[in-house]
Design a protein around this motif. Structure first.
Motif, PDB file in Angstrom:
ATOM      1  N   PHE A   8      81.895   9.717 -17.292  1.00 24.40           N
ATOM      2  CA  PHE A   8      81.116  10.205 -18.440  1.00 24.40           C
ATOM      3  C   PHE A   8      81.997  10.996 -19.389  1.00 24.40           C
ATOM      4  N   THR A   9      81.837  10.768 -20.679  1.00 25.30           N
ATOM      5  CA  THR A   9      82.413  11.650 -21.696  1.00 25.30           C
ATOM      6  C   THR A   9      81.274  12.078 -22.601  1.00 25.30           C
ATOM      7  N   GLY A  10      81.154  13.390 -22.820  1.00 25.19           N
ATOM      8  CA  GLY A  10      80.079  13.891 -23.679  1.00 25.19           C
ATOM      9  C   GLY A  10      79.946  15.391 -23.537  1.00 25.19           C
ATOM     10  N   SER A  11      78.736  15.872 -23.730  1.00 27.93           N
ATOM     11  CA  SER A  11      78.521  17.323 -23.760  1.00 27.93           C
ATOM     12  C   SER A  11      78.524  17.914 -22.352  1.00 27.93           C
ATOM     13  N   LEU A  41      84.174  13.581 -15.227  1.00 26.86           N
ATOM     14  CA  LEU A  41      83.465  14.161 -16.371  1.00 26.86           C
ATOM     15  C   LEU A  41      84.500  14.640 -17.381  1.00 26.86           C
ATOM     16  N   GLU A  42      84.413  14.126 -18.594  1.00 31.56           N
ATOM     17  CA  GLU A  42      85.269  14.634 -19.677  1.00 31.56           C
ATOM     18  C   GLU A  42      84.309  15.264 -20.676  1.00 31.56           C
ATOM     19  N   LEU A  43      84.297  16.597 -20.692  1.00 36.35           N
ATOM     20  CA  LEU A  43      83.230  17.293 -21.424  1.00 36.35           C
ATOM     21  C   LEU A  43      83.779  17.998 -22.665  1.00 36.35           C
ATOM     22  N   GLY A  44      83.132  19.055 -23.029  1.00 34.44           N
ATOM     23  CA  GLY A  44      83.472  19.697 -24.305  1.00 34.44           C
ATOM     24  C   GLY A  44      84.713  20.567 -24.234  1.00 34.44           C
ATOM     25  N   PRO A  52      73.347  -0.913 -24.778  1.00 30.04           N
ATOM     26  CA  PRO A  52      73.025   0.142 -25.743  1.00 30.04           C
ATOM     27  C   PRO A  52      71.679   0.779 -25.395  1.00 30.04           C
ATOM     28  N   GLY A  53      71.548   2.042 -25.755  1.00 30.99           N
ATOM     29  CA  GLY A  53      70.297   2.748 -25.457  1.00 30.99           C
ATOM     30  C   GLY A  53      70.481   4.209 -25.762  1.00 30.99           C
ATOM     31  N   ASP A  54      69.488   5.011 -25.394  1.00 30.20           N
ATOM     32  CA  ASP A  54      69.604   6.448 -25.657  1.00 30.20           C
ATOM     33  C   ASP A  54      69.939   7.200 -24.368  1.00 30.20           C
ATOM     34  N   ASP A 105      81.258  28.827 -28.688  1.00 24.04           N
ATOM     35  CA  ASP A 105      80.572  27.535 -28.548  1.00 24.04           C
ATOM     36  C   ASP A 105      81.335  26.415 -29.258  1.00 24.04           C
ATOM     37  N   GLU A 106      81.227  25.224 -28.688  1.00 24.19           N
ATOM     38  CA  GLU A 106      81.832  24.058 -29.335  1.00 24.19           C
ATOM     39  C   GLU A 106      80.990  23.707 -30.564  1.00 24.19           C
ATOM     40  N   ILE A 107      81.615  23.709 -31.740  1.00 25.73           N
ATOM     41  CA  ILE A 107      80.862  23.403 -32.967  1.00 25.73           C
ATOM     42  C   ILE A 107      80.865  21.892 -33.211  1.00 25.73           C
ATOM     43  N   PHE A 108      81.963  21.236 -32.875  1.00 31.64           N
ATOM     44  CA  PHE A 108      82.082  19.783 -33.025  1.00 31.64           C
ATOM     45  C   PHE A 108      81.877  19.354 -34.473  1.00 31.64           C
ATOM     46  N   GLY A 109      82.489  20.124 -35.369  1.00 34.36           N
ATOM     47  CA  GLY A 109      82.431  19.830 -36.799  1.00 34.36           C
ATOM     48  C   GLY A 109      83.670  20.398 -37.464  1.00 34.36           C
ATOM     49  N   ALA A 159      71.309  14.928 -36.574  1.00 38.06           N
ATOM     50  CA  ALA A 159      71.194  15.916 -35.485  1.00 38.06           C
ATOM     51  C   ALA A 159      72.481  16.720 -35.353  1.00 38.06           C
ATOM     52  N   GLN A 160      73.633  16.043 -35.470  1.00 36.08           N
ATOM     53  CA  GLN A 160      74.900  16.756 -35.343  1.00 36.08           C
ATOM     54  C   GLN A 160      75.103  17.694 -36.522  1.00 36.08           C
ATOM     55  N   LEU A 161      74.685  17.265 -37.717  1.00 33.17           N
ATOM     56  CA  LEU A 161      74.798  18.128 -38.900  1.00 33.17           C
ATOM     57  C   LEU A 161      73.993  19.411 -38.685  1.00 33.17           C
ATOM     58  N   GLN A 162      72.796  19.254 -38.138  1.00 29.75           N
ATOM     59  CA  GLN A 162      71.957  20.440 -37.873  1.00 29.75           C
ATOM     60  C   GLN A 162      72.630  21.394 -36.898  1.00 29.75           C
ATOM     61  N   ARG A 163      73.279  20.821 -35.851  1.00 30.58           N
ATOM     62  CA  ARG A 163      73.959  21.679 -34.868  1.00 30.58           C
ATOM     63  C   ARG A 163      75.085  22.460 -35.544  1.00 30.58           C
ATOM     64  N   ILE A 164      75.826  21.789 -36.404  1.00 24.02           N
ATOM     65  CA  ILE A 164      76.943  22.456 -37.091  1.00 24.02           C
ATOM     66  C   ILE A 164      76.386  23.561 -37.988  1.00 24.02           C
ATOM     67  N   LYS A 219      76.599  18.471 -16.702  1.00 22.51           N
ATOM     68  CA  LYS A 219      76.031  19.232 -15.575  1.00 22.51           C
ATOM     69  C   LYS A 219      74.833  18.495 -14.978  1.00 22.51           C
ATOM     70  N   ASP A 220      74.034  17.897 -15.864  1.00 30.03           N
ATOM     71  CA  ASP A 220      72.869  17.137 -15.387  1.00 30.03           C
ATOM     72  C   ASP A 220      73.340  15.967 -14.513  1.00 30.03           C
ATOM     73  N   ILE A 221      74.418  15.305 -14.950  1.00 32.17           N
ATOM     74  CA  ILE A 221      74.940  14.158 -14.193  1.00 32.17           C
ATOM     75  C   ILE A 221      75.490  14.627 -12.852  1.00 32.17           C
ATOM     76  N   GLN A 222      76.176  15.761 -12.874  1.00 31.83           N
ATOM     77  CA  GLN A 222      76.744  16.270 -11.620  1.00 31.83           C
ATOM     78  C   GLN A 222      75.625  16.580 -10.621  1.00 31.83           C
TER      79      GLN A 222
HETATM   80  P1  NDP Z   1      75.632  13.849 -25.224  1.00 32.81           P
HETATM   81  O1  NDP Z   1      76.370  14.443 -24.102  1.00 32.81           O
HETATM   82  O2  NDP Z   1      74.132  13.903 -25.204  1.00 32.81           O
HETATM   83  O3  NDP Z   1      76.004  12.294 -25.383  1.00 32.81           O
HETATM   84  C1  NDP Z   1      77.064  11.630 -24.742  1.00 32.81           C
HETATM   85  C2  NDP Z   1      76.567  10.335 -24.113  1.00 32.81           C
HETATM   86  O4  NDP Z   1      75.677  10.622 -23.029  1.00 32.81           O
HETATM   87  C3  NDP Z   1      75.768   9.449 -25.053  1.00 32.81           C
HETATM   88  O5  NDP Z   1      75.997   8.106 -24.740  1.00 32.81           O
HETATM   89  C4  NDP Z   1      74.353   9.856 -24.701  1.00 32.81           C
HETATM   90  O6  NDP Z   1      73.405   8.901 -25.081  1.00 32.81           O
HETATM   91  C5  NDP Z   1      74.433   9.979 -23.209  1.00 32.81           C
HETATM   92  N1  NDP Z   1      73.383  10.803 -22.599  1.00 32.81           N
HETATM   93  C6  NDP Z   1      72.555  11.707 -23.176  1.00 32.81           C
HETATM   94  N2  NDP Z   1      71.756  12.282 -22.255  1.00 32.81           N
HETATM   95  C7  NDP Z   1      72.092  11.733 -21.061  1.00 32.81           C
HETATM   96  C8  NDP Z   1      71.639  11.933 -19.715  1.00 32.81           C
HETATM   97  N3  NDP Z   1      70.688  12.814 -19.413  1.00 32.81           N
HETATM   98  N4  NDP Z   1      72.212  11.211 -18.731  1.00 32.81           N
HETATM   99  C9  NDP Z   1      73.207  10.333 -19.001  1.00 32.81           C
HETATM  100  N5  NDP Z   1      73.665  10.108 -20.250  1.00 32.81           N
HETATM  101  C10 NDP Z   1      73.124  10.789 -21.269  1.00 32.81           C
HETATM  102  O7  NDP Z   1      76.171  14.478 -26.546  1.00 32.81           O
HETATM  103  P2  NDP Z   1      75.393  14.636 -27.935  1.00 32.81           P
HETATM  104  O8  NDP Z   1      75.450  13.352 -28.594  1.00 32.81           O
HETATM  105  O9  NDP Z   1      74.024  15.180 -27.760  1.00 32.81           O
HETATM  106  O10 NDP Z   1      76.257  15.759 -28.643  1.00 32.81           O
HETATM  107  C11 NDP Z   1      75.946  17.131 -28.394  1.00 32.81           C
HETATM  108  C12 NDP Z   1      77.157  17.981 -28.322  1.00 32.81           C
HETATM  109  O11 NDP Z   1      77.954  17.527 -27.248  1.00 32.81           O
HETATM  110  C13 NDP Z   1      78.072  17.902 -29.523  1.00 32.81           C
HETATM  111  O12 NDP Z   1      77.678  18.788 -30.525  1.00 32.81           O
HETATM  112  C14 NDP Z   1      79.386  18.255 -28.924  1.00 32.81           C
HETATM  113  O13 NDP Z   1      79.486  19.650 -28.860  1.00 32.81           O
HETATM  114  C15 NDP Z   1      79.311  17.708 -27.524  1.00 32.81           C
HETATM  115  N6  NDP Z   1      79.986  16.391 -27.384  1.00 32.81           N
HETATM  116  C16 NDP Z   1      81.195  16.381 -26.782  1.00 32.81           C
HETATM  117  C17 NDP Z   1      81.880  15.184 -26.678  1.00 32.81           C
HETATM  118  C18 NDP Z   1      83.217  15.121 -26.047  1.00 32.81           C
HETATM  119  O14 NDP Z   1      83.964  14.190 -26.314  1.00 32.81           O
HETATM  120  N7  NDP Z   1      83.556  16.024 -25.174  1.00 32.81           N
HETATM  121  C19 NDP Z   1      81.354  13.940 -27.209  1.00 32.81           C
HETATM  122  C20 NDP Z   1      80.031  14.052 -27.767  1.00 32.81           C
HETATM  123  C21 NDP Z   1      79.411  15.254 -27.855  1.00 32.81           C
HETATM  124  P3  NDP Z   1      72.754   8.982 -26.565  1.00 32.81           P
HETATM  125  O15 NDP Z   1      73.845   8.921 -27.549  1.00 32.81           O
HETATM  126  O16 NDP Z   1      71.944   7.788 -26.613  1.00 32.81           O
HETATM  127  O17 NDP Z   1      71.983  10.257 -26.600  1.00 32.81           O
END
Ligand code: NDP
Length: 486
Positions: free
Chosen positions: A241-244, A264-267, A221-223, A395-399, A345-350, A249-252
């Motif tokens: 990676f799954t996330g924003s 990469l599974e993104l938004g 666990p961590g940030d 833009d992806e609202i994610f809400g 933080a997510q509430l603020q984005r929405i 892009k930073d990871i790529q």
């Molecule tokens: P992030 O992409 O920041 O978070 C996803 C994961 O990546 C978390 O585990 C996060 O850690 C980690 N992470 C954050 N920064 C880095 C980095 N530089 N290098 C490697 N890993 C990292 O998403 P957010 O939580 O900030 O959400 C922001 C927006 O992203 C949402 O509003 C939504 O639009 C989109 N999103 C899309 C998702 C999807 O399934 N496609 C899932 C989540 C968000 P930590 O949680 O500790 O910050």
């Protein structure tokens, strides 16, 4: 003949039906799970994880730093040779055992998922946890049949894989990543999201119960900085990676020029398209499921609703009526449809994107409901009079917010649906099979659902095009990113 007594409408009032939590025993403090054991973080830093529905702290959780990432990667590297050499059938048995233990602890996992992430218990109980178990079961079956899944090509595991998961489906995303990685003979370091680490830590307990050899799975666990350190670690063979899209892009960029695998599974900003020959009431249910499931915190959410002009008014009216009956509130209440927003933080984005929608001239309708005093909440919201260039259409609202656009012809529907930087998913509502197939073929989206939405199955590959990322998870296609073809 006696006259039939006219029926009177029943007024349904739901009494609270909270899921009991008294059998859940969370530790006060969770450490890092490295090399089969719990260990404190080098930095000594712990952060409280909170319940977003009440803002009450649930547990203290260790935050992994660079030295911990080093230790976890070293443990995964040391465990690799024996894990890789284990007969595939035996590896499969471990993965199967993990699936069984998830089932045994399903109720506990569902409650903890809802407590830590804010999602309705109905969803964590009926979707997240059963699907997580199903992924482990499914990939357990592949472990000794890899040659069939890879068209007979000789392959070897990638090696040590770094896996970073988001907060919207914490345990399920961990399962999507770990199950194929283990089945293919890799060892793993998994980083859960900062706001939802608990079910990944319970999964670490399950790994211990399953007697998985030490170091095969490590959970840190961590940030974001922990994720960034994992991505940049020189001894990693693959990142999933799954996330924003921004972090993707930073990871790529960080992995460019290195001989490592990357998925990469993104938004997304997925189009849910309703044609005038669709069964409208069924479509309305699908629209609701498409956008309000998991508060709209879904990468493939049907957040752009494309309605054929001739039925637009009818669909909007029915949708609005249906939205008024959604129950927003306590995630642990079994009647709740829409739970808490995952974090402040997510509430603020929405809120920021919804404000932009109003400023740019779209018409906003938000369901009037009494929200709890504490916690993070956003009521279901519908935007009409949306122009394709508005931020709420782009833009992806994610809400829990849906933006309505209209179209006249099939060609226009396809053009508008594809006019997005993303390409993750889409829905097509029509009575005509030929039209559904033609539209699905023309859409640049990884998944297209017909007359349904948000259906997931471990046998079915999932992933995107364009800024929604690359690589597939699920199905036989989900094996490919975890092996190197020789
Ligand atoms: P992030 O992409 O920041 O978070 C996803 C994961 O990546 C978390 O585990 C996060 O850690 C980690 N992470 C954050 N920064 C880095 C980095 N530089 N290098 C490697 N890993 C990292 O998403 P957010 O939580 O900030 O959400 C922001 C927006 O992203 C949402 O509003 C939504 O639009 C989109 N999103 C899309 C998702 C999807 O399934 N496609 C899932 C989540 C968000 P930590 O949680 O500790 O910050």
């Amino acid at each position: 003949m006696a006259a039939t007594t006219p029926r009177t409408a029943l007024a349904w009032e739901y009494s609270p039906a909270p899921e009991a939590t008294d059998h859940i025993r969370l530790r006060d403090r969770y450490e890092l799970y490295v090399d089969g054991a719990w260990r404190p973080p080098e930095s000594g830093v712990y952060e409280a994880t909170i319940n977003p529905a009440t803002e009450a702290p649930l547990a203290e959780v260790a935050q992994a730093g660079n030295a911990d990432v080093d230790a976890a990667v070293a443990a995964a590297r040391a465990a690799l040779p024996r894990w890789q050499k284990l007969p595939a059938l035996e590896r499969g048995k471990y993965v199967f055992r993990i699936a069984r233990l998830i089932q045994e602890r399903a109720r506990e996992l569902a409650i903890v998922e809802s407590l830590d992430g804010g999602k309705p218990i109905r969803e964590s109980r009926d979707v997240d946890i059963p699907l997580a178990a199903a992924h482990f079961f499914y990939y357990a079956g592949w472990a000794d049949k890899l040659a069939y899944g890879l068209a007979g090509r000789a392959a070897e595991p990638m090696g040590v894989v770094g896996q970073i998961v988001p907060w919207n489906f914490p345990l399920l995303m961990a399962a999507w990543k770990l199950a194929p990685a283990l089945a293919c003979g890799n060892t793993a370091v998994l980083k859960p999201a900062e706001t939802t680490p608990l079910t990944a830590l319970l999964l670490a307990e399950i790994m211990q119960e399953a007697e998985l050899p030490a170091g095969v799975v490590n959970i840190l666990p961590g940030d974001g900085s922990t994720g960034a350190a994992l991505v940049r670690h020189p001894d990693i063979d693959k990142i999933a990676f799954t996330g924003s899209t921004g972090v993707g892009k930073d990871i790529q960029a960080a992995t460019a020029g290195r001989d490592i695998g990357l998925t990469l599974e993104l938004g997304g900003k997925s189009a849910n398209i309703v044609f005038d020959d669709a069964a409208i009431d069924q479509a309305v249910e699908g629209i609701v499921n498409g956008i309000f499931f998991n508060q709209g915190h879904v990468c493939c959410a049907g957040s752009r609703l494309l309605l054929q002009e001739s039925v637009a008014e009818e669909v909007i009216e029915k949708l609005w009526q249906r939205m008024g009956r959604l129950r927003v509130g306590d995630p642990l209440d079994k009647n709740t449809d829409v739970g808490a927003i995952n974090s402040a933080a997510q509430l603020q984005r929405i809120e920021a994107l919804v404000d932009a929608g109003e400023r740019e001239g779209a018409t906003r309708r938000t369901v009037a409901c009494t929200l709890p005093e504490r916690g993070y909440w956003f009521p279901p919201t519908l935007f009409t009079d949306v122009a394709p260039a508005h931020r709420i259409a782009v833009d992806e609202i994610f809400g829990p917010v849906v933006s309505v656009l209209t179209f006249r012809t099939q060609a226009e529907a396809v053009e508008k649906a594809n006019a997005s930087a993303y390409g993750l998913a889409a829905g097509v509502w029509t009575d005509k099979g030929s039209r559904a197939l033609a539209v699905a073929r023309a859409l640049k989206a990884g998944v297209v659902w017909q007359n349904t939405y948000n259906q997931f199955d471990p046998t079915s590959p999932f992933g995107g095009y364009k800024e929604s990322g690359f690589g597939r998870e699920g199905g036989a296609a989900g094996l490919r990113p975890y092996v190197r073809i020789r």
